[in-house]
Design a protein around this motif. Structure first.
Motif, PDB file in Angstrom:
ATOM      1  N   ILE A  15       0.838  -1.199   0.000  1.00  0.00           N
ATOM      2  CA  ILE A  15       0.000   0.000   0.000  1.00  0.00           C
ATOM      3  C   ILE A  15       0.872   1.247   0.000  1.00  0.00           C
ATOM      4  CG2 ILE A  15      -1.614   1.363   1.401  1.00  0.00           C
ATOM      5  CD1 ILE A  15      -2.858  -1.420   2.203  1.00  0.00           C
ATOM      6  N   TYR A  16       1.931   1.256   0.799  1.00  0.00           N
ATOM      7  CA  TYR A  16       2.855   2.386   0.810  1.00  0.00           C
ATOM      8  C   TYR A  16       3.417   2.620  -0.594  1.00  0.00           C
ATOM      9  CZ  TYR A  16       3.408   3.409   5.838  1.00  0.00           C
ATOM     10  OH  TYR A  16       3.231   3.815   7.131  1.00  0.00           O
ATOM     11  N   VAL A  40      -6.574  -3.473  -3.392  1.00  0.00           N
ATOM     12  CA  VAL A  40      -6.615  -3.992  -2.020  1.00  0.00           C
ATOM     13  C   VAL A  40      -7.791  -4.949  -1.828  1.00  0.00           C
ATOM     14  CG1 VAL A  40      -6.963  -3.321   0.402  1.00  0.00           C
ATOM     15  CG2 VAL A  40      -5.319  -2.079  -1.020  1.00  0.00           C
ATOM     16  N   ARG A  41      -8.905  -4.684  -2.478  1.00  0.00           N
ATOM     17  CA  ARG A  41     -10.076  -5.546  -2.335  1.00  0.00           C
ATOM     18  C   ARG A  41      -9.992  -6.830  -3.157  1.00  0.00           C
ATOM     19  NH1 ARG A  41     -12.291  -0.561  -2.356  1.00  0.00           N
ATOM     20  NH2 ARG A  41     -12.855  -0.641  -4.546  1.00  0.00           N
ATOM     21  N   THR A  42      -9.141  -6.866  -4.195  1.00  0.00           N
ATOM     22  CA  THR A  42      -9.203  -8.008  -5.111  1.00  0.00           C
ATOM     23  C   THR A  42      -7.962  -8.889  -5.191  1.00  0.00           C
ATOM     24  OG1 THR A  42      -8.539  -6.604  -6.969  1.00  0.00           O
ATOM     25  CG2 THR A  42     -10.911  -6.879  -6.592  1.00  0.00           C
ATOM     26  N   ALA A  47      -5.206 -10.569   1.040  1.00  0.00           N
ATOM     27  CA  ALA A  47      -6.238 -11.388   1.678  1.00  0.00           C
ATOM     28  C   ALA A  47      -6.281 -11.206   3.192  1.00  0.00           C
ATOM     29  CB  ALA A  47      -6.036 -12.858   1.328  1.00  0.00           C
ATOM     30  N   THR A  48      -5.137 -10.945   3.819  1.00  0.00           N
ATOM     31  CA  THR A  48      -5.093 -10.787   5.280  1.00  0.00           C
ATOM     32  C   THR A  48      -5.271  -9.343   5.725  1.00  0.00           C
ATOM     33  OG1 THR A  48      -2.691 -10.531   5.286  1.00  0.00           O
ATOM     34  CG2 THR A  48      -3.563 -12.777   5.504  1.00  0.00           C
ATOM     35  N   PHE A  49      -5.447  -8.438   4.774  1.00  0.00           N
ATOM     36  CA  PHE A  49      -5.560  -7.016   5.096  1.00  0.00           C
ATOM     37  C   PHE A  49      -7.022  -6.601   5.057  1.00  0.00           C
ATOM     38  CE2 PHE A  49      -5.543  -2.471   4.098  1.00  0.00           C
ATOM     39  CZ  PHE A  49      -4.648  -1.999   5.048  1.00  0.00           C
ATOM     40  N   ASP A  50      -7.472  -5.920   6.099  1.00  0.00           N
ATOM     41  CA  ASP A  50      -8.844  -5.418   6.158  1.00  0.00           C
ATOM     42  C   ASP A  50      -8.919  -4.114   5.363  1.00  0.00           C
ATOM     43  OD1 ASP A  50     -11.339  -4.371   6.740  1.00  0.00           O
ATOM     44  OD2 ASP A  50     -11.126  -4.570   8.913  1.00  0.00           O
ATOM     45  N   PRO A  51      -9.685  -4.073   4.274  1.00  0.00           N
ATOM     46  CA  PRO A  51      -9.776  -2.856   3.460  1.00  0.00           C
ATOM     47  C   PRO A  51     -10.216  -1.620   4.250  1.00  0.00           C
ATOM     48  CG  PRO A  51     -10.769  -4.694   2.293  1.00  0.00           C
ATOM     49  CD  PRO A  51     -10.462  -5.176   3.686  1.00  0.00           C
ATOM     50  N   GLU A  52     -10.883  -1.830   5.381  1.00  0.00           N
ATOM     51  CA  GLU A  52     -11.276  -0.707   6.227  1.00  0.00           C
ATOM     52  C   GLU A  52     -10.060   0.029   6.795  1.00  0.00           C
ATOM     53  OE1 GLU A  52     -14.483   0.392   6.783  1.00  0.00           O
ATOM     54  OE2 GLU A  52     -15.020  -1.061   5.230  1.00  0.00           O
ATOM     55  N   ARG A  56      -6.086   4.497   7.020  1.00  0.00           N
ATOM     56  CA  ARG A  56      -5.035   4.640   8.025  1.00  0.00           C
ATOM     57  C   ARG A  56      -3.651   4.403   7.415  1.00  0.00           C
ATOM     58  NH1 ARG A  56      -1.860   1.420  10.147  1.00  0.00           N
ATOM     59  NH2 ARG A  56      -3.002  -0.427   9.515  1.00  0.00           N
ATOM     60  N   ALA A  57      -3.541   3.386   6.567  1.00  0.00           N
ATOM     61  CA  ALA A  57      -2.258   3.093   5.926  1.00  0.00           C
ATOM     62  C   ALA A  57      -1.855   4.223   4.976  1.00  0.00           C
ATOM     63  CB  ALA A  57      -2.334   1.763   5.173  1.00  0.00           C
ATOM     64  N   VAL A  58      -2.820   4.769   4.248  1.00  0.00           N
ATOM     65  CA  VAL A  58      -2.535   5.890   3.337  1.00  0.00           C
ATOM     66  C   VAL A  58      -2.028   7.091   4.143  1.00  0.00           C
ATOM     67  CG1 VAL A  58      -3.582   7.581   1.773  1.00  0.00           C
ATOM     68  CG2 VAL A  58      -4.141   5.153   1.545  1.00  0.00           C
ATOM     69  N   GLU A  59      -2.701   7.415   5.229  1.00  0.00           N
ATOM     70  CA  GLU A  59      -2.300   8.550   6.064  1.00  0.00           C
ATOM     71  C   GLU A  59      -0.914   8.339   6.669  1.00  0.00           C
ATOM     72  OE1 GLU A  59      -2.066  12.114   7.884  1.00  0.00           O
ATOM     73  OE2 GLU A  59      -3.545  11.495   6.402  1.00  0.00           O
TER      74      GLU A  59
END
Length: 141
Positions: A15-16, A40-42, A47-52, A56-59
């Motif tokens: 994501i970073y 991230v959703r697909t 698979a182990t990361f919660d898209p919600e 937070r990761a972006v910030e």
């Protein structure tokens, strides 16, 4: 926490990578954000990361890259150190997809991709194949 001790999970590091590719030209575009969310959703690697947790990761990444004059280099180092070599190619591919999402690659984005290729130790021929795949996926009619 200093960047020297910052270790990300594999999904966070990927994501970073996408955030860095989006933010390097100082404008995070809607197309790029949509691409990140879709990825991230697909993709199985998330698979182990919660898209919600994506905002937070972006910030967190945005704070790192804006933390000083070497923020981009520090972010690349954190990403590299958080990923095994086989996922560094995935990171490069995801960065390319984000850059290609708006249909144009600006000079800042191309420079970032070059830095990533070198810092992630991706062979030039492998990188060329990944780049060609991105061009094929993001071709406009």
């Amino acid at each position: 926490m200093t960047t020297a001790t910052l270790t990300l999970s594999h999904p966070e590091a990927l994501i970073y990578t996408m955030v860095l590719a989006s933010a390097v030209d100082s404008a995070v575009k809607d197309e790029e954000l949509r691409t990140m969310g879709d990825v991230v959703r697909t993709l199985p690697v998330f698979a182990t990361f919660d898209p919600e947790n994506l905002p937070r990761a972006v910030e967190s990444c945005m704070q790192l890259i804006s933390s000083g004059e070497h923020g981009v280099e520090e972010a690349i180092a954190v990403i590299r150190d958080s990923l095994p070599p086989y996922l560094r190619e995935t990171a490069y591919a995801l960065a390319l997809d984000v850059v290609a999402a708006d249909g144009q690659a600006l000079q800042e984005e191309l420079r970032l991709l070059e830095m990533m290729r070198h810092r992630f130790d991706i062979d030039r021929l492998v990188a060329a194949g990944i780049e060609r795949g991105a061009r094929a996926r993001w071709a406009h009619p």
